[in-house]
Design a protein around this motif. Structure first.
Motif, PDB file in Angstrom:
ATOM      1  N   SER A 126       0.827  -1.237   0.042  1.00 37.67           N
ATOM      2  CA  SER A 126      -0.032  -0.021  -0.077  1.00 37.67           C
ATOM      3  C   SER A 126       0.852   1.184  -0.006  1.00 37.67           C
ATOM      4  N   ASP A 127       2.083   1.316   0.494  1.00 42.25           N
ATOM      5  CA  ASP A 127       2.881   2.521   0.779  1.00 42.25           C
ATOM      6  C   ASP A 127       3.420   2.635  -0.852  1.00 42.25           C
ATOM      7  N   GLU A 128       3.919   1.566  -1.598  1.00 38.58           N
ATOM      8  CA  GLU A 128       4.305   1.669  -2.776  1.00 38.58           C
ATOM      9  C   GLU A 128       3.220   2.096  -3.731  1.00 38.58           C
ATOM     10  N   GLY A 129       1.972   1.684  -3.427  1.00 38.54           N
ATOM     11  CA  GLY A 129       0.825   2.311  -4.176  1.00 38.54           C
ATOM     12  C   GLY A 129       0.621   3.838  -3.983  1.00 38.54           C
ATOM     13  N   THR A 130       0.738   4.217  -2.795  1.00 32.21           N
ATOM     14  CA  THR A 130       0.535   5.612  -2.402  1.00 32.21           C
ATOM     15  C   THR A 130       1.711   6.547  -3.077  1.00 32.21           C
ATOM     16  N   VAL A 131       2.875   6.173  -3.150  1.00 32.03           N
ATOM     17  CA  VAL A 131       3.882   6.648  -4.216  1.00 32.03           C
ATOM     18  C   VAL A 131       3.599   6.801  -5.369  1.00 32.03           C
ATOM     19  N   GLN A 132       3.222   5.673  -5.940  1.00 34.09           N
ATOM     20  CA  GLN A 132       2.876   5.551  -7.296  1.00 34.09           C
ATOM     21  C   GLN A 132       1.542   6.790  -7.728  1.00 34.09           C
ATOM     22  N   MET A 133       0.621   6.655  -6.866  1.00 34.96           N
ATOM     23  CA  MET A 133      -0.381   7.572  -6.950  1.00 34.96           C
ATOM     24  C   MET A 133      -0.087   9.078  -6.917  1.00 34.96           C
ATOM     25  N   ALA A 134       0.849   9.244  -6.044  1.00 35.54           N
ATOM     26  CA  ALA A 134       1.234  10.715  -6.021  1.00 35.54           C
ATOM     27  C   ALA A 134       2.251  11.227  -7.188  1.00 35.54           C
TER      28      ALA A 134
END
Length: 504
Positions: free
Chosen positions: A413-421
């Motif tokens: 989920s942290d990697e997903g948040t970075v990708q979204m940002a």
């Protein structure tokens, strides 16, 4: 029903979990028959292969004479049980929807293979650090029933399952696939409200409640729960199996729709603070911003292009002083801009004097003149803007692919948040670059270059690694990558051409 040990697989050099079913230990013909039946059932469940189901590697019996017991060698999962999550008291609606959908995916795989779980409860669900779920013990409750016979699962005096989560028909001894959905309804009720739908002091009380009492609505137990959640949970808790969701796949789709439609709230015991927003809400905001950028670009594209074609003719035909500039009118409504408007007006007046102006007449004004580089630069600029707009229309598939990758456990989920940002930044840079380029600002070209390269790399990454978004969206990803890369290349060509042909 037994014990679980962490062990080392010496043949393959990996850590595994060994579950010893001590309930079936013992000698005699009855014990031997029960263990043999358990191993037959376990071989069937071992065929299940799914990302949300714990894999069974091997099975057998301990060799200790009269104390022989069957055992399973399973995948060792590092995670936290949902029962521990519930004790923490913080479960968000998006988490409940996402976890419920993953449990449904596992149930759909098992039900399609003719296997029911019969014991869905928080302690049989593990949440991994990536956010993905693993469901434990498929079919084990049935296989471990020491009183089962070939034609009947349960005899008097032994209940397969856990009473607080048991469907009415399962309590009567006739479980089916939709009994697992009823148990999941009890689990979802507990996740979003913090308590079970029925309260009882003992097993008999729980069974009587499941058989006779109407469940309360979740919103009457915990505030801030939407009506859609009430409808979904009460459908699952219907006493009649035919009135529940027909299968786990349909329920999975309904839960994912709830996840996408979630609006953060602070009400209720199980709610999370409002500043912590769900990934679905973030995606919604990104999509809204993208649509706004598209609308602005489409509205101004035609007007900006027409103004671009009129400027050379107006400069050639100008022979007198310039009319009052819009900047002067702007200064009357915006205090502090008078000096700026005056300076702009003077600069424009000097630029429109015919003697110092060095401008090549446009082809339509001078039929004998050869076409200059300006039309070619304009064509490149138009192509760049159009390609960038196509890119903005197709790249919203990237955050959707990222969300699916998080749901399936391919990334954390942290990697997903970075990708979204990163996606939000790159999309905003590209949109601003298009608007500046249409306004003939050279900075727009470089913003398009930066945004196009960033979005192209993200689209290529999604094409390579995110394989859970369906065939239709997989077709869009290459188009998004190509459009992003092409817009960056065209912006570079437009920039280099303007620098080579800038008047001295």
């Amino acid at each position: 029903m037994g014990q679980v040990w962490e062990a080392q697989d010496e043949s393959l050099g990996r850590r595994v979990a060994v579950k010893v079913i001590s309930l079936l230990a013992g000698g005699g013909s009855h014990g031997t028959e029960a263990r043999a039946r358990f191993l037959r059932e376990a071989r069937i469940t071992a065929r299940l292969q799914h990302p949300n189901i714990v894999t069974v590697h091997d099975l057998g019996e301990t060799d200790t004479g009269d104390s022989r017991a069957p055992f399973l060698v399973m995948e060792l999962v590092r995670g936290e049980g949902l029962d521990a999550k519930l004790r923490g008291g913080v479960v968000t609606l998006p988490d409940a929807a996402r976890w419920g959908a993953q449990i449904c995916d596992a149930l759909a795989e098992a039900h399609d293979s003719g296997i029911t779980h019969r014991d869905i409860k928080p302690s049989n669900i593990l949440v991994m650090p990536s956010g993905a779920l693993k469901v434990l013990d498929f079919g084990i409750a049935r296989a471990a029933d020491p009183y089962a016979t070939a034609d009947r699962l349960t005899q008097t005096g032994f209940i397969v399952g856990t009473p607080p989560y048991m469907a009415p028909e399962q309590a009567r001894g006739f479980p089916e696939a939709r009994s697992d959905l009823y148990a999941l309804g009890c689990l979802l009720f507990e996740l979003i409200t913090g308590q079970l739908p029925f309260q009882a002091p003992d097993t008999v009380g729980y069974l009587a409640a499941h058989l006779t009492q109407a469940p309360p609505t979740p919103s009457s137990v915990s505030t801030g729960i939407p009506a859609a959640w009430d409808r979904l949970v009460l459908t699952l808790l219907n006493k009649e199996p035919d009135k529940r969701y027909q299968n786990a796949a349909t329920l999975s789709q309904a839960l994912r729709q709830l996840d996408r439609a979630y609006v953060p709230t602070t009400a209720g015991r199980s709610r999370v603070p409002s500043q912590v927003e769900s990934r679905a809400a973030l995606l919604g905001r990104l999509a809204t911003a993208m649509r706004a950028a598209h609308d602005v670009g489409a509205a101004h594209l035609a007007d900006a292009l027409s103004r671009t074609q009129r400027v050379p003719r107006q400069l050639d035909r100008a022979s007198g002083p310039a009319s009052p500039a819009p900047e002067a009118a702007l200064s009357r409504t915006m205090p502090g801009t008078a000096s700026l408007a005056e300076d702009i007006t003077q600069r424009r007046t000097r630029a429109l004097k015919p003697e110092p102006l060095k401008h090549r007449p446009a082809p339509e004004d001078d039929p004998g003149a050869k076409p200059g580089p300006a039309p070619r630069r304009s064509a490149v600029r138009i192509a760049t803007a159009v390609t960038a707009l196509v890119c903005l229309l197709t790249v919203p598939v990237i955050p959707f692919a990222t969300a699916q990758a998080v749901d399936t456990g391919e990334i954390t989920s942290d990697e997903g948040t970075v990708q979204m940002a990163l996606f939000g930044v790159m999309a905003a840079v590209l949109a601003i670059g298009v608007l500046l380029m249409l306004a003939r600002n050279t900075a727009g070209r470089w913003l398009i270059v930066a945004g196009g390269i960033g979005l192209a790399l993200q689209a290529v990454n999604a094409t390579l690694f995110f394989n859970w978004i369906g065939l239709a969206l997989q077709q869009v990803l290459p188009l998004a990558a190509i459009a992003a890369a092409l817009s960056a290349v065209l912006a570079l060509l437009s920039s280099s051409g303007s620098e080579r042909q800038r008047p001295r």
